[in-house]
Design an enzyme around this catalytic site. Structure first.
Site, PDB file in Angstrom:
ATOM      1  N   VAL A  36      34.209  -0.756  17.641  1.00 37.40           N
ATOM      2  CA  VAL A  36      33.102  -0.762  18.597  1.00 37.40           C
ATOM      3  C   VAL A  36      33.526  -1.628  19.777  1.00 37.40           C
ATOM      4  O   VAL A  36      33.869  -2.795  19.623  1.00 37.40           O
ATOM      5  CB  VAL A  36      31.807  -1.312  17.967  1.00 37.40           C
ATOM      6  CG1 VAL A  36      30.703  -1.421  19.019  1.00 37.40           C
ATOM      7  CG2 VAL A  36      31.367  -0.439  16.807  1.00 37.40           C
ATOM      8  N   VAL A  37      33.512  -1.014  20.953  1.00 37.51           N
ATOM      9  CA  VAL A  37      33.923  -1.747  22.154  1.00 37.51           C
ATOM     10  C   VAL A  37      33.132  -1.219  23.351  1.00 37.51           C
ATOM     11  O   VAL A  37      32.861  -0.030  23.450  1.00 37.51           O
ATOM     12  CB  VAL A  37      35.447  -1.617  22.388  1.00 37.51           C
ATOM     13  CG1 VAL A  37      35.855  -0.184  22.639  1.00 37.51           C
ATOM     14  CG2 VAL A  37      35.907  -2.499  23.523  1.00 37.51           C
ATOM     15  N   VAL A  38      32.755  -2.132  24.224  1.00 40.56           N
ATOM     16  CA  VAL A  38      32.093  -1.794  25.480  1.00 40.56           C
ATOM     17  C   VAL A  38      32.804  -2.587  26.566  1.00 40.56           C
ATOM     18  O   VAL A  38      33.093  -3.779  26.383  1.00 40.56           O
ATOM     19  CB  VAL A  38      30.586  -2.142  25.441  1.00 40.56           C
ATOM     20  CG1 VAL A  38      29.933  -1.899  26.794  1.00 40.56           C
ATOM     21  CG2 VAL A  38      29.876  -1.347  24.354  1.00 40.56           C
ATOM     22  N   TYR A  88      25.119  -7.939  15.593  1.00 36.40           N
ATOM     23  CA  TYR A  88      24.892  -7.010  14.490  1.00 36.40           C
ATOM     24  C   TYR A  88      23.665  -7.332  13.639  1.00 36.40           C
ATOM     25  O   TYR A  88      23.040  -6.431  13.085  1.00 36.40           O
ATOM     26  CB  TYR A  88      26.132  -6.935  13.600  1.00 36.40           C
ATOM     27  CG  TYR A  88      27.297  -6.285  14.293  1.00 36.40           C
ATOM     28  CD1 TYR A  88      27.333  -4.907  14.476  1.00 36.40           C
ATOM     29  CD2 TYR A  88      28.359  -7.033  14.787  1.00 36.40           C
ATOM     30  CE1 TYR A  88      28.397  -4.295  15.124  1.00 36.40           C
ATOM     31  CE2 TYR A  88      29.427  -6.431  15.439  1.00 36.40           C
ATOM     32  CZ  TYR A  88      29.439  -5.061  15.606  1.00 36.40           C
ATOM     33  OH  TYR A  88      30.485  -4.455  16.252  1.00 36.40           O
ATOM     34  N   GLY A 145      22.668  -2.729  26.258  1.00 37.22           N
ATOM     35  CA  GLY A 145      22.192  -1.903  25.154  1.00 37.22           C
ATOM     36  C   GLY A 145      23.150  -0.807  24.740  1.00 37.22           C
ATOM     37  O   GLY A 145      22.884  -0.087  23.775  1.00 37.22           O
ATOM     38  N   GLY A 190      26.246  -0.981  23.411  1.00 39.64           N
ATOM     39  CA  GLY A 190      26.829  -1.238  22.095  1.00 39.64           C
ATOM     40  C   GLY A 190      25.834  -0.981  20.981  1.00 39.64           C
ATOM     41  O   GLY A 190      26.156  -0.360  19.969  1.00 39.64           O
ATOM     42  N   PRO A 233      34.484 -13.069  14.773  1.00 40.47           N
ATOM     43  CA  PRO A 233      33.671 -14.294  14.785  1.00 40.47           C
ATOM     44  C   PRO A 233      32.839 -14.385  16.071  1.00 40.47           C
ATOM     45  O   PRO A 233      33.324 -14.105  17.163  1.00 40.47           O
ATOM     46  CB  PRO A 233      34.713 -15.411  14.724  1.00 40.47           C
ATOM     47  CG  PRO A 233      35.898 -14.776  14.069  1.00 40.47           C
ATOM     48  CD  PRO A 233      35.895 -13.344  14.538  1.00 40.47           C
TER      49      PRO A 233
END
Length: 111
Positions: free
Chosen positions: A48-50, A91, A58, A60, A85
């Site tokens: 998952v990357v933006v 999440y 919003g 991600g 980390p």
């Protein structure tokens, strides 16, 4: 783990689900995420990357929600990920919880 641009088609084909977010004005891909799964028992959210300039908008959260929805439609309810980390605060509100008494491991050789 970083991937080369030429690996992207293989990543997509090898994924249970793959989501891309695009800037409608430019058509540029600005975020992505994928699920690795056998399609039956469990699933792992990965990559998952933006892009930095699109974070906190919003995107991600939407990518992760779409991936979760795909799993739930397939009947997969055991969905996990390994977060970097400091990203757990991203999440946790989505519904993920720390896995008490579990330790993530990575293979480094010695085989």
């Amino acid at each position: 783990m970083e991937h080369r641009a030429e690996d992207l088609p293989h990543l997509i084909r090898g994924s249970f689900a793959f989501a891309v977010a695009a800037d409608i004005a430019t058509g540029r891909a600005v975020g992505m995420g994928r699920i690795i799964s056998d399609g039956i028992s469990d699933a792992y959210i990965q990559d998952v990357v933006v892009l930095p300039e699109y974070r906190k908008s919003g995107i991600g959260r939407d990518i992760v929600s779409i991936l979760i929805g795909h799993c739930l439609q397939a009947g997969i309810t055991w969905i996990a990920l390994i977060a970097e980390p400091g990203t757990e605060k991203f999440y946790l509100p989505i519904g993920f919880r720390l896995m008490e008494r579990h330790i993530p491991l990575i293979y480094r050789g010695e085989h």
